[in-house]
Each structure stands twice: as C-alpha cells, then as structure tokens.
Scaffold this motif. Structure first.
Motif, PDB file in Angstrom:
ATOM      1  N   ASP A 198       1.508   3.563  -3.134  1.00 38.00           N
ATOM      2  CA  ASP A 198       0.615   4.909  -3.186  1.00 38.00           C
ATOM      3  C   ASP A 198       1.848   6.134  -3.354  1.00 38.00           C
ATOM      4  O   ASP A 198       1.449   7.045  -3.817  1.00 38.00           O
ATOM      5  CB  ASP A 198       0.296   4.940  -1.546  1.00 38.00           C
TER       6      ASP A 198
ATOM      7  N   PRO B 211      -8.779   7.137   0.648  1.00 39.98           N
ATOM      8  CA  PRO B 211      -7.768   6.653   1.697  1.00 39.98           C
ATOM      9  C   PRO B 211      -7.738   5.428   2.285  1.00 39.98           C
ATOM     10  O   PRO B 211      -6.866   4.957   2.762  1.00 39.98           O
ATOM     11  CB  PRO B 211      -8.830   7.490   2.783  1.00 39.98           C
ATOM     12  N   PHE B 212      -8.712   4.502   1.761  1.00 37.40           N
ATOM     13  CA  PHE B 212      -8.642   3.222   1.843  1.00 37.40           C
ATOM     14  C   PHE B 212      -7.609   2.280   0.797  1.00 37.40           C
ATOM     15  O   PHE B 212      -7.230   1.104   1.314  1.00 37.40           O
ATOM     16  CB  PHE B 212      -9.821   2.275   1.904  1.00 37.40           C
TER      17      PHE B 212
ATOM     18  N   PRO C  72      -3.759   6.610   0.385  1.00 36.65           N
ATOM     19  CA  PRO C  72      -3.814   7.792   1.107  1.00 36.65           C
ATOM     20  C   PRO C  72      -3.507   9.113   0.540  1.00 36.65           C
ATOM     21  O   PRO C  72      -3.783  10.185   0.725  1.00 36.65           O
ATOM     22  CB  PRO C  72      -3.386   7.388   2.607  1.00 36.65           C
ATOM     23  N   MET C  73      -2.203   8.767   0.473  1.00 33.13           N
ATOM     24  CA  MET C  73      -1.159  10.203  -0.078  1.00 33.13           C
ATOM     25  C   MET C  73      -1.819  10.498  -1.331  1.00 33.13           C
ATOM     26  O   MET C  73      -1.910  12.018  -1.581  1.00 33.13           O
ATOM     27  CB  MET C  73       0.221   9.940  -0.025  1.00 33.13           C
TER      28      MET C  73
ATOM     29  N   SER D  74       1.662   8.904  -6.262  1.00 34.52           N
ATOM     30  CA  SER D  74       1.877  10.135  -5.642  1.00 34.52           C
ATOM     31  C   SER D  74       2.905  10.944  -6.478  1.00 34.52           C
ATOM     32  O   SER D  74       2.628  12.163  -6.708  1.00 34.52           O
ATOM     33  CB  SER D  74       1.878  10.303  -4.036  1.00 34.52           C
TER      34      SER D  74
ATOM     35  N   ARG E 109       0.813  -1.024   0.104  1.00 38.92           N
ATOM     36  CA  ARG E 109      -0.002   0.065   0.005  1.00 38.92           C
ATOM     37  C   ARG E 109       0.851   1.255   0.054  1.00 38.92           C
ATOM     38  O   ARG E 109       0.470   2.107  -0.782  1.00 38.92           O
ATOM     39  CB  ARG E 109      -0.931  -0.009   1.433  1.00 38.92           C
ATOM     40  N   LYS E 110       1.673   1.376   0.769  1.00 34.22           N
ATOM     41  CA  LYS E 110       2.674   2.328   1.004  1.00 34.22           C
ATOM     42  C   LYS E 110       3.504   2.720  -0.020  1.00 34.22           C
ATOM     43  O   LYS E 110       3.733   3.790  -0.789  1.00 34.22           O
ATOM     44  CB  LYS E 110       3.408   2.260   2.334  1.00 34.22           C
TER      45      LYS E 110
ATOM     46  N   GLY F  64      -4.819  10.091  -2.607  1.00 34.82           N
ATOM     47  CA  GLY F  64      -6.010  10.914  -2.283  1.00 34.82           C
ATOM     48  C   GLY F  64      -5.903  12.235  -1.701  1.00 34.82           C
ATOM     49  O   GLY F  64      -6.607  13.167  -2.148  1.00 34.82           O
ATOM     50  N   GLN F  65      -5.048  12.506  -0.877  1.00 41.14           N
ATOM     51  CA  GLN F  65      -4.786  13.909  -0.304  1.00 41.14           C
ATOM     52  C   GLN F  65      -4.428  14.703  -1.351  1.00 41.14           C
ATOM     53  O   GLN F  65      -4.889  15.945  -1.280  1.00 41.14           O
ATOM     54  CB  GLN F  65      -3.722  13.733   0.641  1.00 41.14           C
TER      55      GLN F  65
ATOM     56  N   TYR G 111      -7.285  -2.868   0.289  1.00 39.96           N
ATOM     57  CA  TYR G 111      -6.486  -2.772  -0.814  1.00 39.96           C
ATOM     58  C   TYR G 111      -6.554  -4.124  -1.553  1.00 39.96           C
ATOM     59  O   TYR G 111      -6.245  -3.871  -2.794  1.00 39.96           O
ATOM     60  CB  TYR G 111      -4.992  -2.554  -0.412  1.00 39.96           C
TER      61      TYR G 111
ATOM     62  N   LYS H 128      -7.383  15.597  -3.421  1.00 39.40           N
ATOM     63  CA  LYS H 128      -8.405  16.463  -2.679  1.00 39.40           C
ATOM     64  C   LYS H 128      -7.591  17.908  -2.874  1.00 39.40           C
ATOM     65  O   LYS H 128      -8.499  18.911  -2.934  1.00 39.40           O
ATOM     66  CB  LYS H 128      -8.701  15.710  -1.286  1.00 39.40           C
TER      67      LYS H 128
END
Length: 315
Positions: free
Chosen positions: A67, A269-270, A273-274, A71, A63-64, A276-277, A210, A280
C-alpha cells in the motif's frame, strides 16, 4: 509513511497537472493491475530481489508494505510538489539501511542505488501504461504517449536515477529492457516473492480481503507479462486463460471507471487503505493555492531538506 490526504494538493498541481496523461493513467482502475504487474516483474532483477528478501517487508506485513509503495507512485504522479518531495525524501531514508550482499553475484546491493531505482521506476510506469492499454481505454495518442514518457522522466528526478539513463520514449524503454535482460534471472527467493505477490496468503496481516484481491488481480496482471517471464518465474498458464479473462476484466474496469465512488473507492480500504485515501482526495480536491505546475528541482528547493547529491548518497 505518515500522510495526511487532505494535504495532497494544497500548493500547486504538482509536476504534471489535470490535463496530463500521468494523472489519467495513474488514477485509472487499471493502475492497480499495473502495480501488481510491476512488483512481480521487479523480482527478475537479482539485486532488487535481495533487498526485498532480506527486508522481508512484503511477507511480514504485505498490505502495509505494498500500500505504501503504490501510494508513493500515486503521490509522485498527482500530488503537489511539497507532498511529492517530502514523500521521496522519506522513501530515501527508509531505503538507506537496505544494503547487503546479493548472493548470486556476490556483489553488494543498495536499495537506493541508481540502477535499482531506475528498474523500479521504469517497470512501474511501463506496467501501468500496459494495463491501461490492455484493459482500459486502449493506447494513448502519439502526442499523449510522448508526453507520458516525458513525465516519466520528470518523476524519475525524485529518486537517485541517473537522468542520462532514463528512457524517454517507448523505443527507448524497449532498448532499456533489452540492455538489462542479460542480468535478469530467477532464483528460489525471486520465485517466493513473485508467487507471494500473485497469490498472497491471508496470514501475516494480509487478511482475507487482500488475499482474495491479489488472486483476482493476478488473473489480469499475468496476462500482460511476456511468456518467457512467466515460464522463468514458474507462474505460466495456458493462453486460453488470458483470452478468457480479457473481456470480463475490461468490463470490470469500465464499471469501476463509470461508478468510481461505488466501486474502486469502496473496495480500496480493504486492499490499499492509503492509496484509496489518496485517490479519494484526488477526486474531491479543491484547486490548489496556485494553479500551476512545478519542477522537481523547484519543489526540492522550496520544500526539501536534502539536496540532490545528499539524496543520491543516502545508503
């Protein structure tokens, strides 16, 4: 990669600006499909496979790891020049120790090599466009597509890519894929990586959300890949599945596009997360201090700590 989403666009509009096809395509819901397509496709390059397999990042914390990769692509496309340059320099430092021996050829690999970085860059930008065309609004106009590939070449300046090697049109992208195809292959480690990305296990920190997300995305992303790649990677399926998934996927993409604040941003976020931020903040960002775009070289001279030569020599 430490990142404060509120700094996404403080100084300028970055390299492309609000009317650019890059902003439109990289922030569309289809970009998630395109990203999964790209990271699977990348494993056909044995040198990249060796770097991924030796680092084990996608297995220990998928996930990390993914992501942060997604990003970075978003930051390069839509962030201001300062954020993009700082993210690129951070990525070069992360990649610097990722060197070793590629077991098929016996040659040394480096995650920062110009050839590897070009492969990652082109597969990423090509894949998000492909997903946009198949599941989104459809092909760009000729003028928009020409501008998109120009912007792709500009974004490549953030990495170690040789500028003379970067394709600048769909025809040149096809020629690039034809040129590199003789060295593309699969292997036990490549198949492990591709299958893990398409059907991520909920173990090792990925989580149920995920794992489910990767499987749902794979229904669409696999449909965009050439048949020979699917057979080579041992994840082919009957063509009827591709036909069956197209309409539902297009409807879901339309829904996410129409109700962004309730759809994609709620799910992000699920899964990422990053990213998604970043999305947004992009949707809610106020105009930057200066209503202009900059070039990567201008941004590097203002905000960078590594010259272009130093960046190219990392690792």
């Amino acid at each position: 990669m430490a990142f404060d989403p509120t700094t996404l666009r403080r100084d300028d509009y970055g390299f492309f600006g609000p009317d650019s096809p890059s902003w439109k395509i990289w922030t569309a819901p289809t970009a998630v499909i395109g990203f999964q397509r790209a990271v699977v496709l990348e494993h056909f390059d044995p040198f990249l496979t060796a770097a991924v397999a030796d680092s084990r990042g996608i297995y220990s914390d998928p996930r990390k790891r993914l992501d942060h990769t997604f990003s970075y692509f978003l930051i390069a496309a839509i962030a201001d020049g300062r954020t993009a340059i700082q993210a690129a320099e951070h990525l070069m430092k992360v990649h610097a120790p990722m060197t070793g021996i590629e077991p098929i050829s016996g040659n040394r690999y480096s995650a920062n090599s110009p050839e590897t970085q070009l492969w990652i860059h082109i597969t990423g930008w090509h894949s998000v466009l492909k997903a946009y065309e198949v599941f989104g609004p459809g092909p760009l106009s000729p003028a928009e597509e020409a501008r998109y590939w120009d912007e792709c070449a500009i974004a490549a300046e953030l990495q170690t890519c040789n500028p003379d090697d970067v394709p600048r049109s769909r025809e040149e992208v096809r020629a690039y894929f034809a040129k590199v195809r003789p060295r593309l292959c699969t292997s036990e480690r490549a198949e492990e990586g591709m299958h893990h990305l398409l059907w991520t296990s909920y173990r090792n920190g990925a989580g149920i959300s995920y794992a489910i997300g990767s499987r749902l995305l794979s229904l669409a992303s696999v449909a965009t890949l050439p048949k020979w790649m699917r057979k080579l990677g041992r994840f082919d399926r009957p063509g009827i599945v591709d036909l069956a998934i197209k309409l539902p996927a297009k409807v879901l993409v339309w829904g996410f596009s129409r109700f962004n604040s309730f759809g994609l941003l709620t799910a992000a976020p699920f899964i990422a997360p990053m990213a998604g931020q970043i999305l947004k903040e992009h949707l809610n960002a106020q105009p930057p201090t200066e209503l202009k775009t900059v070039t990567p070289s201008e941004a590097r001279s203002l905000y960078g700590t590594m010259g272009r030569r130093a960046v190219a020599e990392v690792g």
